[in-house]
Design a protein around this motif. Structure first.
Motif, PDB file in Angstrom:
ATOM      1  N   ALA A   1       0.839  -1.202   0.000  1.00  0.00           N
ATOM      2  CA  ALA A   1       0.000   0.000   0.000  1.00  0.00           C
ATOM      3  C   ALA A   1       0.874   1.252   0.000  1.00  0.00           C
ATOM      4  CB  ALA A   1      -0.932  -0.005   1.210  1.00  0.00           C
TER       5      ALA A   1
ATOM      6  N   ALA B   1       1.036   4.040  -2.965  1.00  0.00           N
ATOM      7  CA  ALA B   1       0.751   5.446  -2.660  1.00  0.00           C
ATOM      8  C   ALA B   1       1.913   6.344  -3.081  1.00  0.00           C
ATOM      9  CB  ALA B   1       0.469   5.607  -1.173  1.00  0.00           C
TER      10      ALA B   1
ATOM     11  N   THR C   1      -9.069   5.510  -2.274  1.00  0.00           N
ATOM     12  CA  THR C   1      -8.338   5.179  -1.052  1.00  0.00           C
ATOM     13  C   THR C   1      -6.960   5.841  -0.994  1.00  0.00           C
ATOM     14  OG1 THR C   1      -7.445   3.192  -2.121  1.00  0.00           O
ATOM     15  CG2 THR C   1      -9.497   2.936  -0.870  1.00  0.00           C
TER      16      THR C   1
ATOM     17  N   ARG D   1      -6.197   8.306   1.919  1.00  0.00           N
ATOM     18  CA  ARG D   1      -6.029   7.579   3.185  1.00  0.00           C
ATOM     19  C   ARG D   1      -4.653   6.945   3.267  1.00  0.00           C
ATOM     20  NH1 ARG D   1      -8.954   2.156   3.115  1.00  0.00           N
ATOM     21  NH2 ARG D   1      -7.052   1.756   1.934  1.00  0.00           N
ATOM     22  N   ASP D   2      -4.220   6.301   2.172  1.00  0.00           N
ATOM     23  CA  ASP D   2      -2.919   5.631   2.169  1.00  0.00           C
ATOM     24  C   ASP D   2      -1.780   6.645   2.262  1.00  0.00           C
ATOM     25  OD1 ASP D   2      -4.185   3.215   1.977  1.00  0.00           O
ATOM     26  OD2 ASP D   2      -3.888   2.986  -0.178  1.00  0.00           O
TER      27      ASP D   2
END
Length: 236
Positions: free
Chosen positions: A9, A13, A124, A127-128
């Motif tokens: 993740a 990102a 997402t 958030r990451d």
């Protein structure tokens, strides 16, 4: 979340952050020089300042993406209202009412065209990015070093090099009995400086790199059956 999933993740990102770095309000405050993190101008800073600066920059980029979501919501609202006015103008039997709806639709079209296009990023991502920023700032030195090592693989976080000699100058000296093959030197350089290696090409890149290595460590020679240099310490 397992460490493997967290690393994947974080890498995803950071890769997206590199791709959309131009959307940030300012350039990345620190870049990887091949030996250490420095300012874009090459100035050294304390490790806590590097951690804080990179964390704040990534969080700022996440804010840009969040603002982009609001812009997309605004775009949809304007588009829906504009279509309603166009529909009303087409079906109105009153000339004044038709003119008013057309005027409103035209004004909304201009406002819609003036909105910046939102970045096409996963929902997402913000958030990451914030999770990565928090780890860089507050995790252990080992973990923040690992995450910044991931970041150093992407172009937006790498200091531009104009010549392989810039990379060679960062190499350390090893005991004279240590042998480094030409292939090992090229592989290390191509791994550390993918943009320059790619832009120079294999043949031109090797020639320029080997000339810089010869100047720094002495002419290449046959060492136990292969060509290379003595006294070179490549980065691990």
């Amino acid at each position: 979340m397992s460490k493997y999933i967290a690393d994947m993740a974080a890498r995803s990102a950071l890769e997206t952050a590199s791709r959309y770095a131009d959307s940030a309000s300012a350039p990345a405050p620190f870049v990887w020089s091949g030996a250490q993190w420095t300012t874009p101008g090459g100035e050294w800073r304390d490790w806590p300042l590097i951690r804080r600066g990179m964390g704040e920059w990534l969080r700022g980029l996440a804010d840009v993406f969040d603002a982009g979501k609001s812009i997309e919501e605004r775009r949809k609202s304007l588009s829906d209202t504009m279509r309603d006015h166009r529909f009303a103008a087409m079906h109105s039997t009153d000339a004044d009412d038709q003119a008013w709806h057309t005027e409103q639709a035209d004004a909304l079209t201009l406002e819609l065209d003036a909105l910046p296009a939102p970045a096409n990023v996963p929902v997402t991502l913000s958030r990451d990015l914030r999770a990565v920023a928090n780890e860089i700032e507050s995790a252990s030195d080992a973990r923040s070093t690992q995450i910044l090592s991931l970041a150093s693989q992407f172009d937006a976080f790498r200091a531009p090099l104009n010549d392989p000699a810039s990379w060679v100058r960062n190499l350390g000296a090893a005991p004279y009995g240590t042998h480094v093959r030409t292939s090992a030197a090229w592989e290390a350089f191509a791994s550390a400086e993918p943009v320059l290696a790619r832009s120079l090409g294999t043949v031109t890149g090797k020639r320029a790199l080997f000339a810089a290595m010869d100047k720094r460590f002495g002419a290449r020679r046959k060492l136990s059956g292969y060509e290379g240099w003595r006294g070179v310490s490549l980065p691990e």
